[in-house]
Design a protein around this motif. Sequence first.
Motif, PDB file in Angstrom:
ATOM      1  N   TYR A  50       8.143   1.537  12.620  1.00 29.87           N
ATOM      2  CA  TYR A  50       9.224   1.558  11.646  1.00 29.87           C
ATOM      3  C   TYR A  50       9.053   2.820  10.814  1.00 29.87           C
ATOM      4  CZ  TYR A  50      10.295  -3.403  12.467  1.00 29.87           C
ATOM      5  OH  TYR A  50      10.655  -4.597  13.002  1.00 29.87           O
ATOM      6  N   GLN A  51      10.165   3.488  10.595  1.00 30.88           N
ATOM      7  CA  GLN A  51      10.113   4.700   9.776  1.00 30.88           C
ATOM      8  C   GLN A  51      10.671   4.376   8.379  1.00 30.88           C
ATOM      9  OE1 GLN A  51      12.858   8.317  10.304  1.00 30.88           O
ATOM     10  NE2 GLN A  51      11.177   8.752  11.693  1.00 30.88           N
ATOM     11  N   ILE A  52       9.851   4.614   7.364  1.00 29.66           N
ATOM     12  CA  ILE A  52      10.254   4.300   5.991  1.00 29.66           C
ATOM     13  C   ILE A  52      10.440   5.593   5.218  1.00 29.66           C
ATOM     14  CG2 ILE A  52       9.667   3.026   3.873  1.00 29.66           C
ATOM     15  CD1 ILE A  52       9.790   1.173   6.275  1.00 29.66           C
ATOM     16  N   LYS A  53      11.642   5.797   4.732  1.00 30.47           N
ATOM     17  CA  LYS A  53      11.934   7.002   3.937  1.00 30.47           C
ATOM     18  C   LYS A  53      11.732   6.670   2.461  1.00 30.47           C
ATOM     19  CE  LYS A  53      14.347  10.855   2.942  1.00 30.47           C
ATOM     20  NZ  LYS A  53      13.819  12.171   3.274  1.00 30.47           N
ATOM     21  N   THR A  54      10.998   7.508   1.738  1.00 24.23           N
ATOM     22  CA  THR A  54      10.811   7.236   0.313  1.00 24.23           C
ATOM     23  C   THR A  54      11.437   8.344  -0.534  1.00 24.23           C
ATOM     24  OG1 THR A  54       8.685   8.384   0.157  1.00 24.23           O
ATOM     25  CG2 THR A  54       8.613   6.046   0.739  1.00 24.23           C
ATOM     26  N   PHE A  55      11.945   7.951  -1.687  1.00 28.96           N
ATOM     27  CA  PHE A  55      12.383   8.901  -2.707  1.00 28.96           C
ATOM     28  C   PHE A  55      11.577   8.589  -3.959  1.00 28.96           C
ATOM     29  CE2 PHE A  55      16.064   8.575   0.067  1.00 28.96           C
ATOM     30  CZ  PHE A  55      16.432   9.899   0.232  1.00 28.96           C
ATOM     31  N   ASN A  56      11.357   9.568  -4.804  1.00 25.82           N
ATOM     32  CA  ASN A  56      10.539   9.444  -6.020  1.00 25.82           C
ATOM     33  C   ASN A  56       9.078   9.252  -5.638  1.00 25.82           C
ATOM     34  OD1 ASN A  56      13.204   7.413  -6.855  1.00 25.82           O
ATOM     35  ND2 ASN A  56      12.853   9.294  -7.948  1.00 25.82           N
ATOM     36  N   LYS A  57       8.260   9.218  -6.687  1.00 28.61           N
ATOM     37  CA  LYS A  57       6.830   9.033  -6.458  1.00 28.61           C
ATOM     38  C   LYS A  57       6.572   7.523  -6.384  1.00 28.61           C
ATOM     39  CE  LYS A  57       2.493  10.127  -8.648  1.00 28.61           C
ATOM     40  NZ  LYS A  57       2.283   8.776  -9.210  1.00 28.61           N
ATOM     41  N   ILE A  58       6.242   7.066  -5.196  1.00 32.70           N
ATOM     42  CA  ILE A  58       6.004   5.629  -5.016  1.00 32.70           C
ATOM     43  C   ILE A  58       4.491   5.403  -5.016  1.00 32.70           C
ATOM     44  CG2 ILE A  58       6.422   3.617  -3.526  1.00 32.70           C
ATOM     45  CD1 ILE A  58       9.046   4.834  -4.399  1.00 32.70           C
ATOM     46  N   SER A  59       4.066   4.353  -5.703  1.00 27.10           N
ATOM     47  CA  SER A  59       2.628   4.095  -5.836  1.00 27.10           C
ATOM     48  C   SER A  59       1.946   3.977  -4.469  1.00 27.10           C
ATOM     49  CB  SER A  59       2.428   2.798  -6.626  1.00 27.10           C
ATOM     50  OG  SER A  59       1.400   2.025  -6.073  1.00 27.10           O
ATOM     51  N   PRO A  60       0.831   4.691  -4.273  1.00 27.13           N
ATOM     52  CA  PRO A  60       0.090   4.584  -3.004  1.00 27.13           C
ATOM     53  C   PRO A  60      -0.400   3.162  -2.756  1.00 27.13           C
ATOM     54  CG  PRO A  60      -0.837   6.299  -4.434  1.00 27.13           C
ATOM     55  CD  PRO A  60       0.235   5.637  -5.216  1.00 27.13           C
ATOM     56  N   VAL A  61      -0.646   2.422  -3.842  1.00 30.80           N
ATOM     57  CA  VAL A  61      -1.077   1.017  -3.665  1.00 30.80           C
ATOM     58  C   VAL A  61       0.027   0.239  -2.945  1.00 30.80           C
ATOM     59  CG1 VAL A  61      -1.627  -1.108  -4.923  1.00 30.80           C
ATOM     60  CG2 VAL A  61      -2.600   1.067  -5.657  1.00 30.80           C
ATOM     61  N   GLY A  62       1.265   0.478  -3.346  1.00 33.50           N
ATOM     62  CA  GLY A  62       2.395  -0.196  -2.694  1.00 33.50           C
ATOM     63  C   GLY A  62       2.551   0.275  -1.254  1.00 33.50           C
TER      64      GLY A  62
END
Length: 465
Positions: A50-62
């Motif tokens: 699965y490819q997950i695109k992120t925007f903004n700084k998302i917590s590495p823990v998450g």
Amino acid sequence: MILSKFALKSKQFQQPVRVAMRAFADVEVEHLAGKWATYGDLENYKQGKYQIKTFNKISPVGLSRFPDDEYDIRDQDKEAANAHAILLRSHKLQESDVPQTVRAIARCGAGTNNIPVPRMTELGIPVFNTPGANANAVKELVLCGMLLGSRRIVDGVNHMKSLGEQGLARERVEKDKAMFGGRELKGKTLAVIGLGHIGSMTARDAESLGMKIKGYDPGLSVGSALKLPNTIDLADSMAAAVAGADYISINIPYIKGENGTHGIIGKDVISHFSPDAVLLNFARGELVDSEAMKEFLDSGNGRYVSDFPEDLLWNHENTIILPHLGASTEEAEDAAASMAADTIINFLETGTIVNSVNFPNTSLPDRPEGAVRFTVVNSNVPGVLAKMTEAFAAEKLNILQQINQSRGDIAYNVLDISTEGHDDVLSFKGVQEKITMIDGVVSTRIIYGTPGKGYAKNIEGVYFI
Ligand SMILES: NC(=O)C1=CN([C@@H]2O[C@H](COP(=O)(O)OP(=O)(O)OC[C@H]3O[C@@H](n4cnc5c(N)ncnc54)[C@H](O)[C@@H]3O)[C@@H](O)[C@H]2O)C=CC1
Ligand SMILES: O=C(O)C(=O)COP(=O)(O)O
């Protein structure tokens, strides 16, 4: 090898695509899924993840919730033309950020006003948020905001800096402090508008500081009601709630359009404010009518403490503006990103929907061994479900369990289909196409344990896989 029917919209990809169809043991029911060649970039696409695109700084823990072997996380600087899901915070999402392959969007946070939710609903894409995950952080900043609005802390700090620069800090401190007197919270009245995750905790904790609490929320949930202090005075209108309050905290969502909340703190409501009321806005800037608020601030001793800059208000002498810090604690960032990741994983792997702002809660018990799971998104109109079950029956495919839920204009179905007696995948491929192309169906998925595969869309009567 079978030459698939393959509908192509983009002129640059006008070639049909050959697909391997194998025996069920090595199923590729998706018959092309993961290719989405029409939508660009095959080179960077990794099969089977699965490819997950992120925007903004998302917590590495998450982000660490996504197992590496099944998920490929791509931040906003990386191309992700075949993204299966999007994870974001306050990024103002454009439709052009959302490739056709996207099945879901999760907001690591509460407010989804940065996402074009009605359009995503039309496209059949559930939008999720993380209720309560960052509420404690915001509540703490609201409490801080009340203190900032009461004790001239910011003015005092700035004054000390300036004295320090002149070498006068020690000499003048005792004399000058008289300029920065304040008042206490104890015994004052706080009106909380919106008693959800943030508002209910703010009410509870402000009461323990000795404040009298009024509240207004026509949609108060049982869960939030249980958190409220039992001395709270619940008003039946916003005007009644704010009348006579020393502090007013707004904790409601920003919703554009008719019956929305744009400028809801306007002339009418403000006319009920006490002249020295302190308005705390840790919800959204657009909830407050800037002109009416400026008039109020110009005419009395009222103050405005907000997490959002507005042109008319940001440098008014009676305002304190913070750079949208409400949810910016390590704890809140970790909790919101973790909840968003779990929600997306659950949806992609099982079709389950919880905490969506546009799709109905939908959950079916685990997929029985050997079954394949179909999920179908369709317009909430009569007859679609019947056509769907007819299509399975025509292929002699047995439905083991199913659920059909609707919300507004959209309906969502999860159906587990027995694979008994079907050891090739053709019937599944065929039935997916038939169901996808039923009038009113937006998209379908076949979930059988292989990441990133089995998605089909009906885009204006054309079959995309
Ligand atoms: N400053 C920041 O960083 C953050 C800001 N927020 C903002 O705070 C808002 C509230 O967050 P939560 O408490 O977590 O959401 P929530 O959904 O738990 O609570 C919102 C409450 O507002 C009520 N409500 C809606 N319209 C109303 C109206 N017109 N009048 C009175 N009550 C109304 C609802 O019934 C609900 O109980 C979010 O929508 C977001 O805009 C949330 C988190 C962080
Ligand atoms: O959760 C919300 O609604 C917020 O406003 C938090 O925004 P952020 O994730 O800090 O950009």
